[in-house]
Design a protein around this motif. Structure first.
Motif, PDB file in Angstrom:
ATOM      1  N   ALA A 139       0.966  -1.175  -0.095  1.00 57.08           N
ATOM      2  CA  ALA A 139       0.161   0.008  -0.030  1.00 57.08           C
ATOM      3  C   ALA A 139       0.834   0.997   0.001  1.00 57.08           C
ATOM      4  O   ALA A 139       0.362   2.006  -0.709  1.00 57.08           O
ATOM      5  CB  ALA A 139      -1.063   0.180   1.035  1.00 57.08           C
ATOM      6  N   MET A 140       2.033   1.180   0.697  1.00 55.85           N
ATOM      7  CA  MET A 140       3.123   2.566   0.761  1.00 55.85           C
ATOM      8  C   MET A 140       3.505   2.650  -0.533  1.00 55.85           C
ATOM      9  O   MET A 140       3.770   3.840  -0.895  1.00 55.85           O
ATOM     10  CB  MET A 140       3.671   2.526   2.074  1.00 55.85           C
ATOM     11  CG  MET A 140       4.519   3.673   2.255  1.00 55.85           C
ATOM     12  SD  MET A 140       3.516   5.130   2.721  1.00 55.85           S
ATOM     13  CE  MET A 140       2.888   4.561   4.482  1.00 55.85           C
ATOM     14  N   THR A 141       3.974   1.484  -0.910  1.00 55.09           N
ATOM     15  CA  THR A 141       4.641   1.525  -2.349  1.00 55.09           C
ATOM     16  C   THR A 141       3.857   2.413  -3.298  1.00 55.09           C
ATOM     17  O   THR A 141       4.184   2.999  -4.154  1.00 55.09           O
ATOM     18  CB  THR A 141       5.119   0.098  -2.887  1.00 55.09           C
ATOM     19  OG1 THR A 141       5.714  -0.259  -1.790  1.00 55.09           O
ATOM     20  CG2 THR A 141       5.769   0.291  -4.190  1.00 55.09           C
ATOM     21  N   GLN A 142       2.527   1.787  -3.484  1.00 57.11           N
ATOM     22  CA  GLN A 142       1.399   2.304  -4.268  1.00 57.11           C
ATOM     23  C   GLN A 142       1.313   4.075  -4.305  1.00 57.11           C
ATOM     24  O   GLN A 142       1.228   4.695  -4.867  1.00 57.11           O
ATOM     25  CB  GLN A 142       0.125   1.461  -4.279  1.00 57.11           C
ATOM     26  CG  GLN A 142      -0.813   2.011  -5.190  1.00 57.11           C
ATOM     27  CD  GLN A 142      -2.127   1.273  -5.390  1.00 57.11           C
ATOM     28  OE1 GLN A 142      -2.102   0.276  -4.414  1.00 57.11           O
ATOM     29  NE2 GLN A 142      -3.009   1.511  -6.019  1.00 57.11           N
ATOM     30  N   ALA A 143       1.224   4.326  -2.875  1.00 57.25           N
ATOM     31  CA  ALA A 143       0.821   5.597  -2.449  1.00 57.25           C
ATOM     32  C   ALA A 143       2.198   6.491  -2.710  1.00 57.25           C
ATOM     33  O   ALA A 143       1.999   7.580  -3.380  1.00 57.25           O
ATOM     34  CB  ALA A 143       0.485   5.638  -0.933  1.00 57.25           C
ATOM     35  N   LEU A 144       3.278   5.968  -2.429  1.00 57.34           N
ATOM     36  CA  LEU A 144       4.573   7.047  -2.938  1.00 57.34           C
ATOM     37  C   LEU A 144       4.599   7.057  -4.375  1.00 57.34           C
ATOM     38  O   LEU A 144       5.085   8.219  -5.055  1.00 57.34           O
ATOM     39  CB  LEU A 144       5.700   6.285  -2.185  1.00 57.34           C
ATOM     40  CG  LEU A 144       5.780   6.210  -0.855  1.00 57.34           C
ATOM     41  CD1 LEU A 144       7.144   5.307  -0.629  1.00 57.34           C
ATOM     42  CD2 LEU A 144       5.804   7.466  -0.246  1.00 57.34           C
ATOM     43  N   ALA A 145       4.214   5.992  -5.165  1.00 60.86           N
ATOM     44  CA  ALA A 145       4.457   6.108  -6.739  1.00 60.86           C
ATOM     45  C   ALA A 145       3.288   7.216  -7.193  1.00 60.86           C
ATOM     46  O   ALA A 145       3.538   8.220  -8.156  1.00 60.86           O
ATOM     47  CB  ALA A 145       4.083   4.879  -7.370  1.00 60.86           C
ATOM     48  N   GLN A 146       2.308   7.234  -6.525  1.00 64.62           N
ATOM     49  CA  GLN A 146       1.094   8.341  -6.780  1.00 64.62           C
ATOM     50  C   GLN A 146       1.691   9.578  -6.584  1.00 64.62           C
ATOM     51  O   GLN A 146       1.519  10.631  -7.492  1.00 64.62           O
ATOM     52  CB  GLN A 146      -0.188   8.048  -6.177  1.00 64.62           C
ATOM     53  CG  GLN A 146      -1.047   9.002  -6.477  1.00 64.62           C
ATOM     54  CD  GLN A 146      -2.633   8.956  -5.952  1.00 64.62           C
ATOM     55  OE1 GLN A 146      -3.351   9.583  -5.475  1.00 64.62           O
ATOM     56  NE2 GLN A 146      -2.999   7.317  -5.525  1.00 64.62           N
ATOM     57  N   VAL A 147       2.168   9.923  -5.333  1.00 69.18           N
ATOM     58  CA  VAL A 147       2.592  11.166  -5.029  1.00 69.18           C
ATOM     59  C   VAL A 147       3.880  11.542  -5.960  1.00 69.18           C
ATOM     60  O   VAL A 147       3.997  12.749  -6.339  1.00 69.18           O
ATOM     61  CB  VAL A 147       3.345  11.240  -3.721  1.00 69.18           C
ATOM     62  CG1 VAL A 147       3.871  12.468  -3.087  1.00 69.18           C
ATOM     63  CG2 VAL A 147       1.740  10.975  -2.616  1.00 69.18           C
ATOM     64  N   HIS A 148       4.793  10.544  -6.252  1.00 65.51           N
ATOM     65  CA  HIS A 148       5.941  10.970  -7.254  1.00 65.51           C
ATOM     66  C   HIS A 148       5.175  11.624  -8.233  1.00 65.51           C
ATOM     67  O   HIS A 148       5.657  12.316  -9.279  1.00 65.51           O
ATOM     68  CB  HIS A 148       6.656   9.614  -7.243  1.00 65.51           C
ATOM     69  CG  HIS A 148       8.123   9.942  -7.822  1.00 65.51           C
ATOM     70  ND1 HIS A 148       8.803   8.969  -8.418  1.00 65.51           N
ATOM     71  CD2 HIS A 148       8.617  11.224  -8.028  1.00 65.51           C
ATOM     72  CE1 HIS A 148       9.894   9.362  -8.940  1.00 65.51           C
ATOM     73  NE2 HIS A 148       9.992  10.816  -8.659  1.00 65.51           N
ATOM     74  N   GLN A 149       4.568  10.764  -8.972  1.00 62.55           N
ATOM     75  CA  GLN A 149       3.960  11.006 -10.197  1.00 62.55           C
ATOM     76  C   GLN A 149       3.198  12.403 -10.319  1.00 62.55           C
ATOM     77  O   GLN A 149       3.278  13.007 -11.357  1.00 62.55           O
ATOM     78  CB  GLN A 149       2.966   9.918 -10.580  1.00 62.55           C
ATOM     79  CG  GLN A 149       2.365  10.010 -12.123  1.00 62.55           C
ATOM     80  CD  GLN A 149       3.531  10.049 -13.225  1.00 62.55           C
ATOM     81  OE1 GLN A 149       4.448   9.312 -13.175  1.00 62.55           O
ATOM     82  NE2 GLN A 149       3.367  10.988 -14.246  1.00 62.55           N
ATOM     83  N   ALA A 150       2.582  12.547  -9.368  1.00 59.18           N
ATOM     84  CA  ALA A 150       1.841  13.978  -9.103  1.00 59.18           C
ATOM     85  C   ALA A 150       2.797  15.026  -9.341  1.00 59.18           C
ATOM     86  O   ALA A 150       2.584  16.076  -9.751  1.00 59.18           O
ATOM     87  CB  ALA A 150       0.923  13.781  -7.819  1.00 59.18           C
ATOM     88  N   THR A 151       3.938  14.739  -8.321  1.00 61.20           N
ATOM     89  CA  THR A 151       5.166  15.817  -8.390  1.00 61.20           C
ATOM     90  C   THR A 151       5.563  15.936  -9.581  1.00 61.20           C
ATOM     91  O   THR A 151       5.901  17.198 -10.175  1.00 61.20           O
ATOM     92  CB  THR A 151       6.082  15.427  -7.241  1.00 61.20           C
ATOM     93  OG1 THR A 151       5.353  15.241  -6.093  1.00 61.20           O
ATOM     94  CG2 THR A 151       7.154  16.283  -7.136  1.00 61.20           C
TER      95      THR A 151
END
Length: 307
Positions: free
Chosen positions: A289-301
């Motif tokens: 879950a954290m891996t997926q969330a970090l990927a989303q934040v990274h992509q948004a950034t």
């Protein structure tokens, strides 16, 4: 020295630091240990490290914030009877300060880095049916600095080794695997920090102090209940905050309803969801879950910086 050998050396040092008194160990073949944890990250770490050695109790209902959970008598009795009680420290789960827990069997998993705690202002507010509560004194979502999460995992492994010395090799091997996964999260978060230079963020709730400090991210925070839709007063306050700060990214701690997301994004903000995971995720586990969330934040950034 290899990473595995270094982990074993640190594990041995932590085991000695827990105290000279040796508690009666249990042979794995005879009886499984019981472990109680005050939040989901600690429960997950314990499950990974202990494997078949122990049963892990995490009694907080899925829809309750473990920070402010109020255990009943049966819950407290179950926790008190555990072979190990895993505490977060930093004031997390304030019921533990009002309850007698078995001192010799309690493990403050953050004891090794107490000097790194972040002081906070006192803010009192209410969330749904949970009643009024305060964010007082110390930020306590310690595991969102994944290097600190690794130290919490090491403290758990040391306590387990103390209880079950015959299982030391298995515990160390499981710890190695968990440390590798947490290290990967740390790498992902550092990539966000590198991409987010100059991107100011606002979070829906003050959960991310350690994440911001560890990874060089600029995160301000509102005081929103993630279970409630965004109202006019909240939107107006956010608009003022955006105007003053120039923030461009909004961090939700849980998936918002479509209307709330739309209202926030109408202010020119990009949305991303980064659950702190104090409680169980609806899908997957802490790492996935954290891996997926970090990927989303990274992509948004990256979408904001043209990376």
């Amino acid at each position: 020295m290899t990473a595995s050998a270094l982990t074993r050396r640190r594990l041995g040092q932590l085991t000695l630091a827990l105290g000279a008194t040796t508690l009666a160990g249990r042979a794995f073949a005879q009886e499984r240990l019981s472990i109680a944890a005050v939040n989901y990250p600690l429960a997950y770490f314990a499950e990974r490290i202990a494997g078949d050695l122990a049963d892990v109790r995490f009694l907080v209902p899925d829809d309750v914030d473990p920070s402010f959970w109020r255990p009943g008598i049966a819950d407290i009795t179950a926790i008190q009877s555990a072979d190990l009680v895993l505490l977060n420290g930093a004031g997390f789960a304030d019921w533990t300060a009002r309850t007698t827990l078995p001192r010799a069997r309690s493990v403050v998993t953050s004891a090794a880095f107490e000097d790194a705690f972040i002081a906070t202002e006192t803010i009192t507010h209410a969330h749904g049916d949970g009643g009024a509560h305060s964010h007082t004194g110390t930020a306590n979502y310690l595991w969102l600095d994944f290097a600190q999460a690794q130290m919490q995992a090491e403290a758990i492994a040391a306590a387990l080794t103390r209880r079950a010395p015959d299982a030391e090799a298995d515990i160390a091997r499981n710890l190695d695997a968990l440390i590798a996964d947490l290290g990967a999260l740390d790498t992902d978060a550092r990539a966000i920090g590198a991409a987010a230079q100059g991107v100011r963020m606002i979070a829906a709730h003050p959960r991310y102090q350690y994440f911001a400090r560890a990874y060089g991210v600029d995160i301000d925070a509102m005081e929103w209940d993630p279970r409630e839709p965004v109202n006019d007063a909240q939107l107006a306050a956010l608009e003022e905050r955006v105007a003053a700060s120039g923030a461009r990214l909004f961090i939700w701690e849980a998936e918002p309803d479509a209307a709330s997301r739309s209202r926030v994004e109408s202010l020119g903000l990009t949305s991303a969801v980064l659950p702190p995971l104090a409680n169980r995720p609806s899908d997957g586990d802490f790492i996935s879950a954290m891996t997926q969330a970090l990927a989303q934040v990274h992509q948004a950034t990256l979408s904001l910086t043209g990376g």
